[in-house]
Design a protein around this motif. Sequence first.
Motif, PDB file in Angstrom:
ATOM      1  N   ARG A 426       0.853  -1.190   0.000  1.00  0.00           N
ATOM      2  CA  ARG A 426       0.000   0.000   0.000  1.00  0.00           C
ATOM      3  C   ARG A 426       0.884   1.233   0.000  1.00  0.00           C
ATOM      4  N   VAL A 427       0.519   2.200  -0.829  1.00  0.00           N
ATOM      5  CA  VAL A 427       1.248   3.459  -0.931  1.00  0.00           C
ATOM      6  C   VAL A 427       0.347   4.570  -0.399  1.00  0.00           C
ATOM      7  N   PHE A 428       0.825   5.309   0.605  1.00  0.00           N
ATOM      8  CA  PHE A 428       0.081   6.410   1.211  1.00  0.00           C
ATOM      9  C   PHE A 428       0.802   7.719   0.939  1.00  0.00           C
ATOM     10  N   SER A 429       0.028   8.784   0.740  1.00  0.00           N
ATOM     11  CA  SER A 429       0.627  10.118   0.755  1.00  0.00           C
ATOM     12  C   SER A 429       0.895  10.484   2.204  1.00  0.00           C
ATOM     13  N   ILE A 430       1.661  11.540   2.426  1.00  0.00           N
ATOM     14  CA  ILE A 430       2.059  11.885   3.783  1.00  0.00           C
ATOM     15  C   ILE A 430       0.875  12.360   4.610  1.00  0.00           C
ATOM     16  N   ASP A 431      -0.259  12.759   3.971  1.00  0.00           N
ATOM     17  CA  ASP A 431      -1.428  13.166   4.741  1.00  0.00           C
ATOM     18  C   ASP A 431      -2.317  11.988   5.119  1.00  0.00           C
ATOM     19  N   GLY A 432      -1.873  10.769   4.791  1.00  0.00           N
ATOM     20  CA  GLY A 432      -2.607   9.578   5.189  1.00  0.00           C
ATOM     21  C   GLY A 432      -3.542   9.024   4.141  1.00  0.00           C
ATOM     22  N   SER A 433      -3.654   9.656   2.978  1.00  0.00           N
ATOM     23  CA  SER A 433      -4.551   9.172   1.930  1.00  0.00           C
ATOM     24  C   SER A 433      -3.918   7.988   1.199  1.00  0.00           C
ATOM     25  N   LEU A 434      -4.737   6.974   0.938  1.00  0.00           N
ATOM     26  CA  LEU A 434      -4.254   5.817   0.190  1.00  0.00           C
ATOM     27  C   LEU A 434      -4.126   6.191  -1.281  1.00  0.00           C
ATOM     28  N   ILE A 435      -2.937   6.000  -1.843  1.00  0.00           N
ATOM     29  CA  ILE A 435      -2.694   6.298  -3.249  1.00  0.00           C
ATOM     30  C   ILE A 435      -3.003   5.080  -4.115  1.00  0.00           C
ATOM     31  N   LYS A 436      -2.510   3.936  -3.700  1.00  0.00           N
ATOM     32  CA  LYS A 436      -2.743   2.722  -4.488  1.00  0.00           C
ATOM     33  C   LYS A 436      -2.447   1.488  -3.652  1.00  0.00           C
ATOM     34  N   THR A 437      -2.999   0.365  -4.123  1.00  0.00           N
ATOM     35  CA  THR A 437      -2.721  -0.944  -3.549  1.00  0.00           C
ATOM     36  C   THR A 437      -2.198  -1.837  -4.655  1.00  0.00           C
ATOM     37  N   HIS A 438      -1.138  -2.587  -4.366  1.00  0.00           N
ATOM     38  CA  HIS A 438      -0.477  -3.421  -5.376  1.00  0.00           C
ATOM     39  C   HIS A 438      -0.314  -4.825  -4.804  1.00  0.00           C
ATOM     40  N   GLU A 439      -0.825  -5.829  -5.503  1.00  0.00           N
ATOM     41  CA  GLU A 439      -0.720  -7.216  -5.058  1.00  0.00           C
ATOM     42  C   GLU A 439       0.456  -7.900  -5.750  1.00  0.00           C
ATOM     43  N   VAL A 440       1.212  -8.686  -4.988  1.00  0.00           N
ATOM     44  CA  VAL A 440       2.353  -9.434  -5.507  1.00  0.00           C
ATOM     45  C   VAL A 440       2.120 -10.914  -5.220  1.00  0.00           C
ATOM     46  N   THR A 441       2.307 -11.758  -6.241  1.00  0.00           N
ATOM     47  CA  THR A 441       2.120 -13.201  -6.073  1.00  0.00           C
ATOM     48  C   THR A 441       3.302 -13.949  -6.661  1.00  0.00           C
ATOM     49  N   ASN A 442       3.891 -14.826  -5.857  1.00  0.00           N
ATOM     50  CA  ASN A 442       4.979 -15.699  -6.313  1.00  0.00           C
ATOM     51  C   ASN A 442       6.089 -14.928  -7.019  1.00  0.00           C
ATOM     52  N   SER A 443       6.574 -13.912  -6.356  1.00  0.00           N
ATOM     53  CA  SER A 443       7.613 -13.086  -6.961  1.00  0.00           C
ATOM     54  C   SER A 443       8.604 -12.657  -5.891  1.00  0.00           C
ATOM     55  N   THR A 444       9.850 -12.504  -6.286  1.00  0.00           N
ATOM     56  CA  THR A 444      10.865 -12.030  -5.346  1.00  0.00           C
ATOM     57  C   THR A 444      11.138 -10.542  -5.514  1.00  0.00           C
ATOM     58  N   GLU A 445      10.551  -9.931  -6.544  1.00  0.00           N
ATOM     59  CA  GLU A 445      10.817  -8.519  -6.791  1.00  0.00           C
ATOM     60  C   GLU A 445       9.650  -7.903  -7.539  1.00  0.00           C
ATOM     61  N   THR A 446       9.350  -6.644  -7.219  1.00  0.00           N
ATOM     62  CA  THR A 446       8.282  -5.937  -7.922  1.00  0.00           C
ATOM     63  C   THR A 446       8.618  -4.461  -7.983  1.00  0.00           C
ATOM     64  N   LYS A 447       8.108  -3.798  -9.003  1.00  0.00           N
ATOM     65  CA  LYS A 447       8.297  -2.352  -9.155  1.00  0.00           C
ATOM     66  C   LYS A 447       6.951  -1.675  -8.932  1.00  0.00           C
ATOM     67  N   ILE A 448       6.989  -0.533  -8.283  1.00  0.00           N
ATOM     68  CA  ILE A 448       5.744   0.183  -8.007  1.00  0.00           C
ATOM     69  C   ILE A 448       5.978   1.678  -8.165  1.00  0.00           C
ATOM     70  N   ALA A 449       5.064   2.330  -8.878  1.00  0.00           N
ATOM     71  CA  ALA A 449       5.147   3.774  -9.089  1.00  0.00           C
ATOM     72  C   ALA A 449       4.480   4.504  -7.944  1.00  0.00           C
ATOM     73  N   LEU A 450       5.038   5.637  -7.546  1.00  0.00           N
ATOM     74  CA  LEU A 450       4.447   6.469  -6.508  1.00  0.00           C
ATOM     75  C   LEU A 450       3.407   7.388  -7.139  1.00  0.00           C
ATOM     76  N   GLY A 451       2.904   8.359  -6.395  1.00  0.00           N
ATOM     77  CA  GLY A 451       1.926   9.295  -6.936  1.00  0.00           C
ATOM     78  C   GLY A 451       2.563  10.305  -7.866  1.00  0.00           C
ATOM     79  N   GLN A 452       1.735  11.176  -8.413  1.00  0.00           N
ATOM     80  CA  GLN A 452       2.224  12.159  -9.382  1.00  0.00           C
ATOM     81  C   GLN A 452       3.001  13.288  -8.721  1.00  0.00           C
ATOM     82  N   GLN A 453       2.647  13.628  -7.479  1.00  0.00           N
ATOM     83  CA  GLN A 453       3.277  14.768  -6.820  1.00  0.00           C
ATOM     84  C   GLN A 453       4.615  14.382  -6.193  1.00  0.00           C
ATOM     85  N   ASN A 454       5.560  15.311  -6.211  1.00  0.00           N
ATOM     86  CA  ASN A 454       6.801  15.119  -5.476  1.00  0.00           C
ATOM     87  C   ASN A 454       6.521  15.238  -3.972  1.00  0.00           C
ATOM     88  N   GLY A 455       7.353  14.581  -3.192  1.00  0.00           N
ATOM     89  CA  GLY A 455       7.190  14.659  -1.747  1.00  0.00           C
ATOM     90  C   GLY A 455       7.406  13.312  -1.090  1.00  0.00           C
TER      91      GLY A 455
END
Length: 475
Positions: A426-455
């Motif tokens: 789960r990726v949260f912004s610093i104000d506590g809002s959920l940005i996205k949820t990403h599920e990983v299955t049978n993997s040792t590595e995954t890439k995940i993008a953050l939100g559009q805003q810097n911070g």
Amino acid sequence: MKHLLLCFLIATTCPLFSQGLIKQALSKPHHASANDTLVGCGSFELMKHADRVKPGFLKAANQYLANITNENANRKKTSSGVMQIPVVFHILYNDTSANLADSVIQDQLRVLNESFRRQNTDTVNTRADFKPLVADSEIEFVLATNDPAGNPTNGITRTYSPTKYFGGVLPYDQTQMQEIQDWLNDSLYYNYFRITQDSLGGRSAWNSLNYVNIWVGDLRIFEPKFNDFEELVFFGLATPPANHPNWPTEIYTELGGFQEGILLHYPVIGSNNPNLFPTPYQSYDALVRSGKILVHEMGHYLGLRHIWGDGDCTMDDFIHDTPRSDRSSSFNCNHVANNCVDTILGMDLPDMVENYMDYSSGNCQNSFTQGQIDVMRTVIETNRPYLISTRSFVVDANPAISYYPNPTSGQITIHFNETNSDATIRVFSIDGSLIKTHEVTNSTETKIALGQQNGLYVIQVHSGNGISTFRVLKQ
């Protein structure tokens, strides 16, 4: 039919002759329970109702709690550190007595936090047998500082309501018990949840994913055909998590537009509340006006059952370190009672009247056990994760997980250093809002993008290795 699965505390009435008509209906044989001599907690009755609506529900709900307990015993400890939870009090009033002062709300928050953090002075009254079992939950509650639109707030809303009795007006007399029973099943819970909706004389919830909504108002029922009796049936009530995998959605959908949160009768708020209970309920002034009713209801909101399991010695609250009992303590502080035989720490412990999830007087409630705390923290992390303020996320150095780069221009790689079957990120912004949820299955590595805003972003990884939390800077 309008029903809702709730978890709530129902007030006992005083002398038998003062029973209102709804209490009489609840005391009928087909509602009988371990507390049939008083109107105890209605949560188990509604769980049985839910089981009728969705057969198998009761078994599944109990199994879910049992699973949490077993998983907590076998897995690595849930995330450490203080969880900070924002709350908002919605005050609904028809007359000025119910329009509680800010000082009463602030006192209630103090009692809530002292109880959950085990900082209340009456912890010295915890009996020696239980001292190895009780703990600081490291859960804190703060009045919201921003409303859902981002505007500053003190965490308290005030709304005049044309509704005098949120329990409703009962149109029947004592000769019409079947009609009263039908009204109880069809209308009572709908009446109470009017307090959660603007269009029905209440105040609509702030986003329940991000706030604990606490509604405060007059929860009595007016019975004009029973000598204008003002019946108190509930001190308070709390909804279970809407995304709990085993709570039947059929119960929710029967009450259109219901709102998650806690409902409380206004005289039980705080320890400095100037409102007294009227006749015939005045004996409760010495028992429940300590601010601990909200502590009990918050326990329900975070997944706990009553300590006595809503039944006899064969029933359980599915917490390994709470002793069994065959009844609630009925607002007394009996330190002698030991109604069931069990083994905790190699001993048959007495009934734990110190526990917030009993019906003991506020004068003797002072503890949650570590098992109860583990369940509440797991329910927050699993079923109510977006309540946790990012300010309270603890950065965990978990050797099973690595991540890079940090800082990043927009994407990070999460690497599982041990065998991993599945994980939720789960990726949260610093104000506590959920940005996205990403599920990983049978993997040792995954890439995940953050939100559009810097911070700054907070990343939370739930996996078989426990829960890991870290911060990543996007620039």
